[in-house]
Design a protein around this motif. Structure first.
Motif, PDB file in Angstrom:
ATOM      1  N   ARG A 156      39.339  32.991  54.417  1.00  0.00           N
ATOM      2  CA  ARG A 156      38.795  33.056  53.048  1.00  0.00           C
ATOM      3  C   ARG A 156      38.560  34.500  52.630  1.00  0.00           C
ATOM      4  N   ALA A 157      38.049  35.293  53.572  1.00  0.00           N
ATOM      5  CA  ALA A 157      37.790  36.703  53.263  1.00  0.00           C
ATOM      6  C   ALA A 157      39.087  37.447  52.963  1.00  0.00           C
ATOM      7  N   LEU A 158      40.136  37.171  53.736  1.00  0.00           N
ATOM      8  CA  LEU A 158      41.433  37.812  53.481  1.00  0.00           C
ATOM      9  C   LEU A 158      41.994  37.376  52.133  1.00  0.00           C
ATOM     10  N   ALA A 159      41.810  36.085  51.799  1.00  0.00           N
ATOM     11  CA  ALA A 159      42.286  35.592  50.507  1.00  0.00           C
ATOM     12  C   ALA A 159      41.557  36.287  49.359  1.00  0.00           C
ATOM     13  N   ASN A 160      40.267  36.559  49.546  1.00  0.00           N
ATOM     14  CA  ASN A 160      39.515  37.281  48.519  1.00  0.00           C
ATOM     15  C   ASN A 160      40.042  38.702  48.345  1.00  0.00           C
ATOM     16  N   VAL A 161      40.338  39.356  49.458  1.00  0.00           N
ATOM     17  CA  VAL A 161      40.916  40.697  49.393  1.00  0.00           C
ATOM     18  C   VAL A 161      42.266  40.649  48.676  1.00  0.00           C
ATOM     19  N   GLY A 162      43.061  39.615  48.988  1.00  0.00           N
ATOM     20  CA  GLY A 162      44.363  39.470  48.360  1.00  0.00           C
ATOM     21  C   GLY A 162      44.273  39.184  46.876  1.00  0.00           C
ATOM     22  N   GLN A 163      43.247  38.436  46.466  1.00  0.00           N
ATOM     23  CA  GLN A 163      43.076  38.145  45.046  1.00  0.00           C
ATOM     24  C   GLN A 163      42.711  39.417  44.276  1.00  0.00           C
ATOM     25  N   LEU A 164      42.072  40.353  44.966  1.00  0.00           N
ATOM     26  CA  LEU A 164      41.706  41.635  44.368  1.00  0.00           C
ATOM     27  C   LEU A 164      42.600  42.757  44.904  1.00  0.00           C
ATOM     28  N   ALA A 165      43.850  42.424  45.223  1.00  0.00           N
ATOM     29  CA  ALA A 165      44.729  43.385  45.891  1.00  0.00           C
ATOM     30  C   ALA A 165      44.936  44.656  45.071  1.00  0.00           C
ATOM     31  N   PHE A 166      45.099  44.525  43.765  1.00  0.00           N
ATOM     32  CA  PHE A 166      45.332  45.689  42.912  1.00  0.00           C
ATOM     33  C   PHE A 166      44.118  46.620  42.929  1.00  0.00           C
ATOM     34  N   THR A 167      42.935  46.034  42.765  1.00  0.00           N
ATOM     35  CA  THR A 167      41.701  46.816  42.821  1.00  0.00           C
ATOM     36  C   THR A 167      41.512  47.442  44.190  1.00  0.00           C
ATOM     37  N   ASN A 168      41.738  46.656  45.243  1.00  0.00           N
ATOM     38  CA  ASN A 168      41.528  47.169  46.594  1.00  0.00           C
ATOM     39  C   ASN A 168      42.519  48.273  46.947  1.00  0.00           C
ATOM     40  N   TYR A 169      43.756  48.159  46.448  1.00  0.00           N
ATOM     41  CA  TYR A 169      44.743  49.211  46.723  1.00  0.00           C
ATOM     42  C   TYR A 169      44.317  50.532  46.092  1.00  0.00           C
ATOM     43  N   LEU A 170      43.925  50.489  44.820  1.00  0.00           N
ATOM     44  CA  LEU A 170      43.479  51.715  44.163  1.00  0.00           C
ATOM     45  C   LEU A 170      42.141  52.187  44.736  1.00  0.00           C
ATOM     46  N   MET A 171      41.325  51.239  45.178  1.00  0.00           N
ATOM     47  CA  MET A 171      40.060  51.609  45.795  1.00  0.00           C
ATOM     48  C   MET A 171      40.284  52.401  47.078  1.00  0.00           C
ATOM     49  N   GLN A 172      41.306  52.039  47.836  1.00  0.00           N
ATOM     50  CA  GLN A 172      41.622  52.800  49.046  1.00  0.00           C
ATOM     51  C   GLN A 172      41.957  54.248  48.709  1.00  0.00           C
ATOM     52  N   SER A 173      42.678  54.457  47.608  1.00  0.00           N
ATOM     53  CA  SER A 173      42.982  55.822  47.181  1.00  0.00           C
ATOM     54  C   SER A 173      41.707  56.563  46.811  1.00  0.00           C
ATOM     55  N   PHE A 223      32.998  43.405  49.937  1.00  0.00           N
ATOM     56  CA  PHE A 223      33.008  43.643  48.496  1.00  0.00           C
ATOM     57  C   PHE A 223      33.777  42.553  47.755  1.00  0.00           C
ATOM     58  N   SER A 224      34.969  42.213  48.258  1.00  0.00           N
ATOM     59  CA  SER A 224      35.812  41.232  47.574  1.00  0.00           C
ATOM     60  C   SER A 224      35.141  39.869  47.519  1.00  0.00           C
ATOM     61  N   SER A 225      34.505  39.472  48.624  1.00  0.00           N
ATOM     62  CA  SER A 225      33.852  38.164  48.669  1.00  0.00           C
ATOM     63  C   SER A 225      32.678  38.094  47.699  1.00  0.00           C
ATOM     64  N   ILE A 226      31.896  39.160  47.646  1.00  0.00           N
ATOM     65  CA  ILE A 226      30.741  39.176  46.739  1.00  0.00           C
ATOM     66  C   ILE A 226      31.201  39.235  45.283  1.00  0.00           C
ATOM     67  N   TRP A 227      32.162  40.088  45.007  1.00  0.00           N
ATOM     68  CA  TRP A 227      32.632  40.271  43.627  1.00  0.00           C
ATOM     69  C   TRP A 227      33.127  38.953  43.027  1.00  0.00           C
ATOM     70  N   LEU A 228      33.912  38.211  43.813  1.00  0.00           N
ATOM     71  CA  LEU A 228      34.515  36.990  43.286  1.00  0.00           C
ATOM     72  C   LEU A 228      33.519  35.845  43.123  1.00  0.00           C
ATOM     73  N   LYS A 229      32.309  36.022  43.601  1.00  0.00           N
ATOM     74  CA  LYS A 229      31.280  35.026  43.335  1.00  0.00           C
ATOM     75  C   LYS A 229      30.808  35.097  41.887  1.00  0.00           C
ATOM     76  N   TYR A 230      30.970  36.267  41.291  1.00  0.00           N
ATOM     77  CA  TYR A 230      30.436  36.481  39.948  1.00  0.00           C
ATOM     78  C   TYR A 230      31.510  36.736  38.897  1.00  0.00           C
ATOM     79  N   PHE A 231      32.704  37.160  39.330  1.00  0.00           N
ATOM     80  CA  PHE A 231      33.731  37.543  38.370  1.00  0.00           C
ATOM     81  C   PHE A 231      35.057  36.853  38.677  1.00  0.00           C
ATOM     82  N   ARG A 232      35.858  36.649  37.626  1.00  0.00           N
ATOM     83  CA  ARG A 232      37.145  35.990  37.767  1.00  0.00           C
ATOM     84  C   ARG A 232      38.202  36.924  38.361  1.00  0.00           C
ATOM     85  N   PHE A 233      38.143  38.191  37.974  1.00  0.00           N
ATOM     86  CA  PHE A 233      39.144  39.169  38.387  1.00  0.00           C
ATOM     87  C   PHE A 233      38.450  40.403  38.953  1.00  0.00           C
TER      88      PHE A 233
END
Length: 440
Positions: A356-373, A410-420
């Protein structure tokens, strides 16, 4: 920009429509990409040469060998496969409306924004290893093949891989021809005869090539000083390098690299591989095939790259075919192995919380990719915390693990409150030119 309207039939994929296994594998690939990117963020260029030509009993070497053997190219490969699958998902069940842009227009608008996000990542966030620009450019080719039979998509993927292999072999043929001319010149000089102008030029060309393959102290020191400087200095330093990479690099490497895996990803999605539609035994078979064949080939390629780095002359004398010719073969197999392993674990329900945690990261993949930068440039570059080149190679992966933990939480918490994710929201809003609903 208009406000969001539920009357528009062309809108982003809703939460209930998402395919969890696609998000899960994408999340795994997104986290894995940082394994390959972290040296570019945090260590000077001469580190690779030092590790590859140094002793084989150090922590740096063991770390480098493990990453190169198991993960080199495979995380980007998986990410590219899922990008191809995402293209089909974007157009799936969407129909043109009587008024407003067509599906085609939305698709290309989406990719044009992705190209601009890539430019932002490279020229504003200052990450020279950006892939968004390449993905946007390659993605423009995919739309024409959205309804193609999976078996022909697979053929197209192999054709693109064949083009890459042909280009690699032609380049290697040039190298071996230069080595042959050098050896002939040396043989003549050993007889005491004077070299002709052509033979002298061949000798000088080879020696110059060998020299260029070794770290230039002046260049590496300049790079070190620059990366430990302020934002403006680093920005000016990377402008010509990024501009060259996003033109020369696209033409010579990334176009065929991206299309190979995207076409294969589209084929696999068409067969139900990523959407959990195959039998457990099928996933188990591809796990064994992917790892059983891919890992030995990958080790073979890695050892060949060490020979190449340590003595290009002896390597060229010995091999008429470069080991890197098998690069795409190994990464396709290992990518299938990684994805199949995830599917087997998902079906076994051993660690559902991790899936589930990996799926959350994947749902926010665009944000997480730029976040890594954002995280890594600020942690390593001089205008941030200034840790550039202050860690050993193996210590860079402590930073990777810390970023992983943060993004999983971060991804798991964020998706509890936001769609994207924030960048997903911005990308979708720009694509549809409508403010998308953010809160759940």
């Amino acid at each position: 920009m208009q406000t969001y309207s539920t009357d528009n039939h062309l809108k982003p994929v809703q939460q209930a429509e998402r395919i969890k296994t696609v998000d899960m594998i994408r999340g795994f690939a997104l986290l894995g990409i940082l394994l390959m990117n972290i040296p570019g963020f945090g260590i000077n260029w001469d580190a690779w040469h030092r590790i590859m030509t140094g002793p084989e009993n150090t922590k740096d070497y063991y770390t480098f060998a493990a990453i190169a053997t198991f993960f080199e190219g495979t995380m980007r490969g998986l990410f590219s496969m899922l990008f191809g699958a995402g293209m089909i998902l974007f157009t799936l069940n969407k129909k043109d409306t009587a008024t407003g842009p067509t599906v085609t227009e939305y698709y290309y608008r989406r990719l044009l924004w992705l190209v601009l996000f890539g430019v932002f990542n490279a020229f504003v966030l200052l990450w020279f290893g950006d892939i968004l620009f390449y993905y946007g450019m390659c993605g423009m080719m995919l739309y024409a093949f959205r309804n193609t039979n999976p078996k022909w998509l697979l053929v197209l993927g192999f054709v693109c891989m064949g083009v890459t292999m042909l280009k690699q072999q032609l380049n290697w043929n040039e190298t071996t021809e230069k080595r042959k001319a050098y050896n002939e010149a040396i043989a003549v000089s050993k007889t005491g005869k004077q070299l002709s102008a052509e033979q002298q030029a061949a000798k000088d060309e080879w020696l110059e090539m060998e020299k260029r393959r070794k770290p230039d102290t002046t260049i590496t020191n300049r790079n070190l000083r620059t990366m430990q400087s302020g934002y403006i200095t680093i920005y000016q330093y990377w402008i010509p390098k990024n501009a060259d990479g996003e033109t020369w690099g696209l033409y010579h490497q990334w176009f065929w690299d991206g299309l190979t895996m995207m076409f294969i990803g589209m084929a696999l999605f068409g067969w139900g591989f990523f959407s959990n539609k195959l039998s457990t035994s099928t996933y188990g078979m591809w796990l064994l095939v992917g790892y059983g064949i891919g890992i030995p080939i990958s080790w073979f390629v890695f050892r060949g790259s060490l020979e190449d780095a340590r003595n290009i002359g002896l390597y060229a004398d010995r091999y008429y075919v470069n080991h890197t010719l098998l690069y795409d073969v190994r990464r396709i197999l290992l990518s299938l192995g990684h994805a199949s392993l995830l599917m087997v674990i998902f079906r076994s329900n051993i660690v559902p919380w991790l899936m589930r945690a990996l799926a959350n990261v994947g749902q926010l993949a665009f944000t997480n990719y730029l976040m890594q930068s954002i995280i890594c440039t600020w942690f390593f570059y001089g205008y941030g915390f200034g840790w550039y080149n202050k860690l050993a190679f193996y210590e860079l992966y402590y930073v990777v693990f810390a970023v992983w933990i943060f993004q999983l939480i971060f991804s798991s918490i964020w998706l509890k409150y936001f769609r994207f994710g924030p960048f997903e929201w911005l990308w979708r809003s720009l694509t549809y030119w409508q403010m998308q609903p953010m809160k759940r």
